[in-house]
Design a protein around this motif. Structure first.
Motif, mmCIF file in Angstrom:
data_model
loop_
_atom_site.group_PDB
_atom_site.id
_atom_site.type_symbol
_atom_site.label_atom_id
_atom_site.label_comp_id
_atom_site.label_asym_id
_atom_site.label_seq_id
_atom_site.Cartn_x
_atom_site.Cartn_y
_atom_site.Cartn_z
ATOM 1 N N LEU A 72 0.815 -1.210 0.000
ATOM 2 C CA LEU A 72 0.000 0.000 0.000
ATOM 3 C C LEU A 72 0.851 1.264 0.000
ATOM 4 N N ILE A 73 2.175 1.106 0.004
ATOM 5 C CA ILE A 73 3.094 2.228 0.156
ATOM 6 C C ILE A 73 3.759 2.550 -1.181
ATOM 7 N N ASP A 74 3.675 3.818 -1.582
ATOM 8 C CA ASP A 74 4.326 4.229 -2.832
ATOM 9 C C ASP A 74 5.822 4.418 -2.656
ATOM 10 N N ALA A 75 6.233 4.971 -1.505
ATOM 11 C CA ALA A 75 7.662 5.225 -1.317
ATOM 12 C C ALA A 75 8.018 5.292 0.157
ATOM 13 N N ILE A 76 9.180 4.750 0.480
ATOM 14 C CA ILE A 76 9.797 4.922 1.790
ATOM 15 C C ILE A 76 11.028 5.789 1.587
ATOM 16 N N VAL A 77 11.066 6.914 2.285
ATOM 17 C CA VAL A 77 12.167 7.872 2.157
ATOM 18 C C VAL A 77 13.034 7.788 3.407
ATOM 19 N N THR A 78 14.320 7.502 3.217
ATOM 20 C CA THR A 78 15.288 7.483 4.313
ATOM 21 C C THR A 78 16.462 8.377 3.947
ATOM 22 N N GLU A 79 17.356 8.598 4.890
ATOM 23 C CA GLU A 79 18.543 9.395 4.593
ATOM 24 C C GLU A 79 19.488 8.685 3.629
ATOM 25 N N LYS A 80 19.301 7.377 3.444
ATOM 26 C CA LYS A 80 20.126 6.623 2.500
ATOM 27 C C LYS A 80 19.592 6.649 1.084
ATOM 28 N N GLY A 81 18.339 7.053 0.932
ATOM 29 C CA GLY A 81 17.731 7.081 -0.383
ATOM 30 C C GLY A 81 16.255 6.729 -0.313
ATOM 31 N N VAL A 82 15.641 6.621 -1.474
ATOM 32 C CA VAL A 82 14.204 6.375 -1.602
ATOM 33 C C VAL A 82 13.959 4.986 -2.160
ATOM 34 N N VAL A 83 13.017 4.269 -1.555
ATOM 35 C CA VAL A 83 12.576 2.971 -2.075
ATOM 36 C C VAL A 83 11.135 3.133 -2.547
ATOM 37 N N GLU A 84 10.924 3.039 -3.841
ATOM 38 C CA GLU A 84 9.565 3.107 -4.367
ATOM 39 C C GLU A 84 9.006 1.705 -4.512
ATOM 40 N N ARG A 85 7.718 1.555 -4.187
ATOM 41 C CA ARG A 85 7.048 0.250 -4.176
ATOM 42 C C ARG A 85 7.907 -0.768 -3.429
ATOM 43 N N PRO A 86 8.093 -0.584 -2.137
ATOM 44 C CA PRO A 86 9.048 -1.388 -1.364
ATOM 45 C C PRO A 86 8.712 -2.869 -1.308
ATOM 46 N N ASP A 87 9.760 -3.682 -1.286
ATOM 47 C CA ASP A 87 9.658 -5.110 -1.034
ATOM 48 C C ASP A 87 10.960 -5.538 -0.357
ATOM 49 N N ALA A 88 11.082 -6.822 -0.054
ATOM 50 C CA ALA A 88 12.233 -7.298 0.714
ATOM 51 C C ALA A 88 13.549 -7.062 -0.024
ATOM 52 N N ALA A 89 13.574 -7.302 -1.332
ATOM 53 C CA ALA A 89 14.816 -7.138 -2.096
ATOM 54 C C ALA A 89 15.244 -5.668 -2.124
ATOM 55 N N LYS A 90 14.295 -4.763 -2.339
ATOM 56 C CA LYS A 90 14.626 -3.342 -2.398
ATOM 57 C C LYS A 90 15.070 -2.817 -1.038
ATOM 58 N N MET A 91 14.447 -3.310 0.020
ATOM 59 C CA MET A 91 14.843 -2.864 1.359
ATOM 60 C C MET A 91 16.257 -3.340 1.680
ATOM 61 N N ALA A 92 16.591 -4.558 1.278
ATOM 62 C CA ALA A 92 17.943 -5.078 1.515
ATOM 63 C C ALA A 92 18.978 -4.259 0.758
ATOM 64 N N GLN A 93 18.660 -3.873 -0.472
ATOM 65 C CA GLN A 93 19.574 -3.041 -1.252
ATOM 66 C C GLN A 93 19.775 -1.683 -0.593
ATOM 67 N N LEU A 94 18.687 -1.108 -0.072
ATOM 68 C CA LEU A 94 18.779 0.183 0.604
ATOM 69 C C LEU A 94 19.734 0.120 1.780
ATOM 70 N N MET A 95 19.609 -0.917 2.586
ATOM 71 C CA MET A 95 20.399 -0.995 3.805
ATOM 72 C C MET A 95 21.884 -1.221 3.536
ATOM 73 N N CYS A 96 22.215 -1.581 2.312
ATOM 74 C CA CYS A 96 23.622 -1.742 1.942
ATOM 75 C C CYS A 96 24.263 -0.431 1.508
ATOM 76 N N ARG A 97 23.437 0.581 1.289
ATOM 77 C CA ARG A 97 23.955 1.859 0.830
ATOM 78 C C ARG A 97 24.531 2.674 1.976
ATOM 79 N N LYS A 98 25.418 3.573 1.641
ATOM 80 C CA LYS A 98 25.861 4.582 2.589
ATOM 81 C C LYS A 98 24.890 5.746 2.542
ATOM 82 N N ARG A 99 24.903 6.557 3.584
ATOM 83 C CA ARG A 99 24.018 7.721 3.625
ATOM 84 C C ARG A 99 24.336 8.660 2.475
ATOM 85 N N LEU A 100 23.266 9.187 1.844
ATOM 86 C CA LEU A 100 23.425 10.173 0.794
ATOM 87 C C LEU A 100 23.767 11.524 1.416
ATOM 88 N N HIS A 101 24.620 12.279 0.735
ATOM 89 C CA HIS A 101 24.971 13.616 1.246
ATOM 90 C C HIS A 101 24.616 14.648 0.190
#
Length: 358
Positions: A329-358
């Motif tokens: 039901l979620i279009d996007a999750i916005v974190t300091e590391k980046g944005v995950v659109e249409r979130p799922d387990a694979a996309k969330m795992a990729q996000l958590m591997c990123r460094k914080r965006l500056h």
């Protein structure tokens, strides 16, 4: 954007000075701005439980300062202070079961304690770590504000109506806010015509806190009963629902203030986009889905009294504090590391591997 947000800052809810934690009492707002001083871990834990301070990021920051206060007391008492400190970690950890930022912050404090050399000053090291957690949250909010504004700009024209739920502003964070930080930034960019704020029953965080923050900055704000949200989506041209999160599971399910789930269902029906804004410290990759997130429930009596009088006997009250919104039901999750659109387990795992965006 960063400089403009800094220049517009008006609300501060957490202050550390002279080895004491000061909190703006959210229970007294908007009628009174009252600060309370805390000098022990037990007092900080009680402040979290009694909702002097609310919001997952703010709770984590306060818990970190609580560890500093605990270490000072244990060191003064002598003996094996390192072992004794475990009791304080446990006390603080139990003050808010849903907000994963609390356990994340305590984990950072524990790790810093383990790295302190015997000849070093452990109290100074812990204080520096707590202050770093506080400042890191402020910087994360600034990053998220920019990312959220970019997302709104990409999908809709200006100006527009936004709807939010609960409190996700400077009162709930180390500064600026998560969802409310995005809304503030969108206002500064001339992208907001009106902000609708759910009153957020039963504690009224929306009408007492969020509306107070927005009005103080001159942002057009209208408070509505929670049950009016779908009507507003249909009749007032709401383009985005923007909310925060207490905890996000590995598949992108989101636990937040009760009423968020029904907002997401209504948003999907009306073609309104749904954005969750939260720091990566709110993401709990140890939980596969939202089904594993513990959701607190308060005493039903809170719903059954008006002006101190009980409405009737033989009536039960259902009073959950949080609900879980499924990722689909979620279009996007916005974190300091980046944005995950249409979130799922694979996309969330990729996000958590990123460094914080500056």
């Amino acid at each position: 954007m960063r400089d403009r947000l800094l220049a517009a800052e008006k609300v501060k809810a957490i202050e550390w000075r002279d080895s004491t934690l000061y909190l703006l009492d959210q229970r007294a707002l908007p009628f009174e701005e009252s600060w309370i001083a805390y000098d022990s871990a037990a007092a900080v834990a009680e402040a979290i439980r009694s909702m002097v301070v609310c919001g997952a990021p703010a709770v984590g920051i306060c818990a970190a300062y609580g560890v500093v206060l605990a270490a000072r007391a244990r060191l003064a008492a002598g003996g094996d202070w390192f072992v004794a400190l475990e009791e304080d970690f446990t006390l603080l950890a139990g003050s808010s079961p849903v907000a994963v930022n609390l356990s994340w912050a305590l984990g950072r404090m524990r790790e810093r304690l383990a790295r302190v050399k015997e000849q070093a000053d452990p109290l100074a090291a812990l204080e520096a770590e707590a202050q770093a957690i506080h400042e890191s949250d402020r910087e994360a909010n600034l990053n998220m504000a920019q990312l959220g504004v970019d997302l709104i700009r990409r999908h809709q024209g200006n100006p527009q109506a936004l709807l939010t739920h609960g409190n996700t502003g400077a009162l709930a964070t180390g500064g600026f806010g998560t969802a409310l930080g995005v809304i503030r930034a969108a206002w500064l960019e001339g992208m907001v015509e009106q902000v609708y704020v759910d009153e957020t029953r039963p504690r009224l965080q929306g009408s007492r806190l969020t509306a107070w923050e927005l009005a103080g900055e001159g942002i057009p704000v209208t408070v509505n009963v929670d049950a009016a949200a779908a009507h507003l989506m249909k009749t007032k041209g709401v383009t985005w629902v923007v909310v925060g999160a207490e905890r996000i599971s590995a598949n992108g399910d989101v636990a937040n203030r009760i009423g968020t789930y029904q907002l997401a269902v209504n948003a999907m029906h009306h073609g309104v986009r749904f954005m969750v804004v939260a720091p990566s410290s709110s993401i709990d990759m140890s939980l596969a889905s939202g089904e594993d997130i513990p959701c607190e429930e308060c005493a039903g009596e809170e719903l059954l009294e008006i002006a101190g009088r009980r409405m009737g006997e033989g009536i039960a009250g259902c009073n959950p504090l949080f609900d879980v919104t499924p990722a689909d039901l979620i279009d996007a999750i916005v974190t300091e590391k980046g944005v995950v659109e249409r979130p799922d387990a694979a996309k969330m795992a990729q996000l958590m591997c990123r460094k914080r965006l500056h």
